[in-house]
Design an enzyme around this catalytic site. Structure first.
Site, mmCIF file in Angstrom:
data_model
loop_
_atom_site.group_PDB
_atom_site.id
_atom_site.type_symbol
_atom_site.label_atom_id
_atom_site.label_comp_id
_atom_site.label_asym_id
_atom_site.label_seq_id
_atom_site.Cartn_x
_atom_site.Cartn_y
_atom_site.Cartn_z
ATOM 1 N N SER A 115 8.306 0.440 13.386
ATOM 2 C CA SER A 115 7.949 0.074 11.926
ATOM 3 C C SER A 115 7.684 -1.383 11.689
ATOM 4 C CB SER A 115 8.934 0.964 10.771
ATOM 5 O OG SER A 115 8.528 0.945 9.587
ATOM 6 N N ASP A 161 2.543 -2.074 6.698
ATOM 7 C CA ASP A 161 3.345 -2.560 7.624
ATOM 8 C C ASP A 161 3.082 -2.095 8.806
ATOM 9 O OD1 ASP A 161 4.085 -0.002 7.306
ATOM 10 O OD2 ASP A 161 6.114 -0.211 7.639
ATOM 11 N N ASP A 190 3.595 0.300 11.096
ATOM 12 C CA ASP A 190 3.005 1.500 11.579
ATOM 13 C C ASP A 190 2.547 2.548 10.341
ATOM 14 O OD1 ASP A 190 5.405 2.107 9.657
ATOM 15 O OD2 ASP A 190 6.226 3.935 11.011
ATOM 16 N N ASP A 243 3.210 3.144 7.176
ATOM 17 C CA ASP A 243 3.997 4.005 6.061
ATOM 18 C C ASP A 243 4.371 3.268 4.799
ATOM 19 O OD1 ASP A 243 6.161 2.689 7.172
ATOM 20 O OD2 ASP A 243 7.187 4.759 7.781
#
Length: 458
Positions: free
Chosen positions: A106, A245, A247, A249
């Site tokens: 992430s 960000d 990833d 999400d």
């Protein structure tokens, strides 16, 4: 087995530094095998699992390790390549796969990585399945006979499928022509997707963070560090900036005046627009860290507001339990449950842009409906994890701060889930008073626990 007895899975999969247990290639291969064994045993016939990743250099290694482990368990593998976490959740549903696996840490730096799973429905795996996978890890790895080995193939059109899905989540005919948007993809998994989504809807798109090299993910860019985006919005005279960000999400935005707009403000904007159109079902879910201003603004609309523990997993659980459809965190995880099954930065941004278009208002104007309360967060390092709130001296210190704030403020103490820290948060109407009380309370906790000095949180 309880949550505390878990050895590997946290609230968002398994995460750590690459090369240090458990984020090693041998463990990840065994994890793929164990997951394949558990998932394959829960339904008849040959099963398939999707694997996607962000842009970290270690993603190649862990993709191969998972592929080997799943194949050894007799599971077919569909490789998606670099894909946002919410995109993997979506494709898991549309491919009717048994599960989706995300290789990502992430918003963490490149030398971390992690593995998380989605169920066939595109939601986090239930606790009981995660615990079964952990139990299977204790067994020796046994490869199925050669005729039963899983086969792997690449899905060449994964990005295009997800781009079309994102565009389908806004009203037909939405035209963003005349809107200049700067999009910062954090050199992460959205680099080849987010700019196309906004451009295909008509926006004039300026890009940042779209040149991943395996090492620059989240490096001074994206939702966790929007300073470069603020400068770009000003430099290009843009109407709005969008920061995702690594990833994809999380979402943080920048308005035309160059000010950041966090997840609480964005959640309010989306909630109000949906309330106006009758599309909002129920109220809104926030977390313990959600700004008091969000709660008051939502209640002013006549809507319910519920708080849960920090983490999008808990927001999703509460939404499902209550039958509501919208929840979010100040960090930028926003879930529109009627559109998708997990936090999705691109889809959340589209909801905000649609509100701007429909109301013919700038982001500066839209966020004025919510007044953020000043908030100070201080970390207190402790020698070991303990129930600090059970200490009488701490309860007395909290009560004293709460009495001074009255109904116009809020106090929260919570233990970090990953470090020996107590997070002390104070919120109220006056910034100076809030800061003074937060440090006063942090000093009281530090004194009672015998820990070192408190440090200000970022």
């Amino acid at each position: 087995m309880t949550q505390r007895e878990r050895r590997y899975f946290g609230t968002d999969g398994i995460r750590g530094t690459v090369g240090q247990p458990p984020i090693t290639p041998d463990f990840v291969m065994k994890l793929g095998w164990a997951a394949g064994r558990v998932l394959g045993a829960r339904a008849p016939g040959r099963q398939k699992v999707l694997i996607g990743k962000d842009t970290r250099v270690s993603g190649y290694m862990f993709e191969s390790a998972l592929e080997a482990g799943l194949s050894a368990a007799g599971i077919d593998i569909h490789l998606l390549g670099p894909m946002p976490t919410p995109g993997i959740a979506y494709l898991t549903r549309t491919f009717h796969a048994k599960a989706g696996i995300v290789i990502s840490a992430s918003h963490n730096p490149f030398d971390d990585n992690g593995i998380k799973f989605f169920s066939h429905a595109g939601t986090k795996l239930p606790d009981d399945i995660e615990l079964e996978i952990e139990a299977e890890l204790d067994r020796p790895l046994e490869t199925v006979v050669s005729r039963d080995l899983g086969k792997a193939r690449r899905v060449e059109d994964a990005a295009g499928r997800y781009i079309e899905f994102c565009k389908s989540t806004v009203r037909a005919g939405l035209n963003l022509a005349g809107l200049k948007v700067v999009v910062d993809c954090a050199h992460g998994a959205t680099y080849h997707i987010a700019p196309a989504v906004f451009a295909e809807l008509g926006a004039d798109v300026v890009t940042l963070g779209v040149n991943p090299d395996g090492f620059n993910i989240n490096d001074r860019c994206g939702a966790t560090d929007p300073e470069a985006l603020q400068a770009a919005v000003a430099r290009h005279g843009a109407d709005v900036g969008i920061a995702l960000d690594g990833d994809g999400d999380r979402l943080i935005m920048v308005d035309g005046a160059g000010e950041t707009v966090d997840g609480d403000e964005l959640t309010f904007i989306i909630a109000r627009r949906r309330y106006q159109t009758g599309a909002l079902r129920g109220g809104v879910v926030g977390t313990q860290m959600s700004n008091l201003g969000l709660e008051q603004a939502i209640r002013t609309l006549g809507l319910g507001f519920e708080r849960v523990k920090v983490g999008d997993r808990y927001i999703l659980e509460k939404l499902q339990e209550s039958g509501w459809t919208l929840g979010g965190e100040s960090s930028g995880h926003i879930i529109c449950l009627d559109l998708t099954t997990t936090g999705d930065g691109i889809i959340s941004a589209l909801q905000v842009l649609e509100a701007m278009s429909a109301n013919e208002q700038s982001l500066v104007d839209l966020k004025r409906g919510m007044r953020k309360f000043p908030q100070t967060l201080v970390n207190v390092r402790i020698d070991k994890k303990s129930d600090v709130m059970a200490l009488p001296e701490v309860r007395q210190a909290v009560a004293a701060v709460e009495a001074e704030l009255g109904d116009s403020g809020r106090v929260l103490l919570r233990a970090s889930g990953t470090e020996p820290l107590i997070r002390v948060m104070v919120e109220g109407q006056d910034a100076r008073t809030v800061d003074t009380l937060a440090h006063q309370l942090a000093d009281a906790v530090s004194a009672v626990t015998g820990s070192g000095a408190a440090d200000c949180a970022a």
